[in-house]
Design a protein around this motif. Structure first.
Motif, short mmCIF file in Angstrom:
data_model
loop_
_atom_site.label_atom_id
_atom_site.label_comp_id
_atom_site.label_asym_id
_atom_site.label_seq_id
_atom_site.Cartn_x
_atom_site.Cartn_y
_atom_site.Cartn_z
N GLN A 176 7.32 -6.82 3.49
CA GLN A 176 7.51 -5.50 2.89
C GLN A 176 7.55 -5.54 1.37
N THR A 211 6.05 2.70 2.60
CA THR A 211 7.09 3.44 3.32
C THR A 211 6.91 3.20 4.82
N ASP A 212 8.00 3.26 5.55
CA ASP A 212 7.95 3.02 6.98
C ASP A 212 7.07 4.05 7.71
N LYS A 213 6.95 5.25 7.15
CA LYS A 213 6.19 6.29 7.84
C LYS A 213 4.70 5.94 7.93
N HIS A 214 4.23 5.06 7.03
CA HIS A 214 2.83 4.65 7.06
C HIS A 214 2.59 3.43 7.96
N THR A 216 3.05 2.40 11.16
CA THR A 216 2.37 2.44 12.46
C THR A 216 0.87 2.62 12.28
N TYR A 218 -0.89 1.92 9.54
CA TYR A 218 -1.42 0.73 8.87
C TYR A 218 -1.65 -0.41 9.86
#
Length: 244
Positions: A176, A211-214, A216, A218
């Motif tokens: 990350q 960001t975590d929202k991207h 899945t 990615y």
């Protein structure tokens, strides 16, 4: 088409894809060929130096000659030309830099890179070599290697064992935030048509943009890119390795 040559190559590919030596009977059953035909083919391949024979188990396995040939191909084949369309597609999907790496000893070499049209992007130069354990692309690549090769690279240092095992389980490796480079890295292993590991493909970008929202999306995009990296249609290469 030379049927005898094609049969021999098919047998060779099957033996290379196995994680342990394989016998004539098993090969004959899987290929639905007479044992005598298979025996002649493996005997010829052994005589030519492409296979070795375990006299105890009476099974065949790839020779060192094949490994040496693979390394020569790895240094000479135009991987950048072949994989660049897949990298460019990945850049268009993610908006981040895309990379392809090969394993060279204990290093991974960035043989192809593609940049997004952004003012701020992760820039990794072509032919940069990094220790395999210093990047997500290295972790992803090593996680997919045969157990013997993977353990050789891990050695007695268990620091990265958990990360490699996690990457093997997930099918991708993620960093990350790389503390030195201040980028995020996400990568998946690239396999050949007979399931041997070719390299790794992945994306990198400024850590502040991750960001975590991207995540899945990615992961799905990187894994899809790994699957089509050397597909003849997506890469623009025909079966003989030339531009169509």
């Amino acid at each position: 088409m030379d049927g005898t040559l094609l049969k021999g190559l098919t047998i060779l590919e099957m033996i290379v894809a196995e994680s342990e030596p394989v016998g004539v009977t098993e090969l004959a059953q899987r290929l639905e060929l007479p044992k005598s035909n298979v025996h002649r083919s493996v005997a010829t391949l052994r005589e030519a130096g492409y296979l070795d024979f375990d006299t105890d188990s009476r099974r065949y396995y790839p020779s060192l000659k094949l490994s040496q040939m693979g390394r020569r191909v790895g240094t000479r084949f135009p991987f950048r030309l072949a994989v660049l369309p897949a990298l460019q597609h990945l850049v268009a999907e993610t908006g981040e830099s895309a990379h392809f790496t090969l394993l060279d000893g204990a290093n991974v070499v960035f043989v192809a890179n593609a940049l997004p049209p952004k003012d701020v992007a992760s820039v990794i130069p072509d032919n940069l070599a990094l220790p395999w354990n210093d990047s997500a692309l290295g972790l992803a690549l090593v996680s997919a290697l045969a157990e013997e090769e993977r353990l050789r690279l891990l050695g007695s240092d268990t620091t990265f064992t958990e990360k490699v095992e996690r990457a093997a389980q997930d099918g991708y490796a993620l960093i990350q935030r790389h503390e030195a480079r201040r980028i995020f890295e996400l990568a998946a292993p690239v396999r050949s048509n007979w399931n041997t590991v070719v390299g790794a493909i992945g994306i990198t970008g400024p850590a502040m943009r991750f960001t975590d929202k991207h995540l899945t999306a990615y992961i799905a995009q990187v894994q899809a890119a790994a699957m089509r990296a050397f597909d003849s249609e997506s890469s623009g290469l025909s079966e003989n390795g030339k531009r169509g």
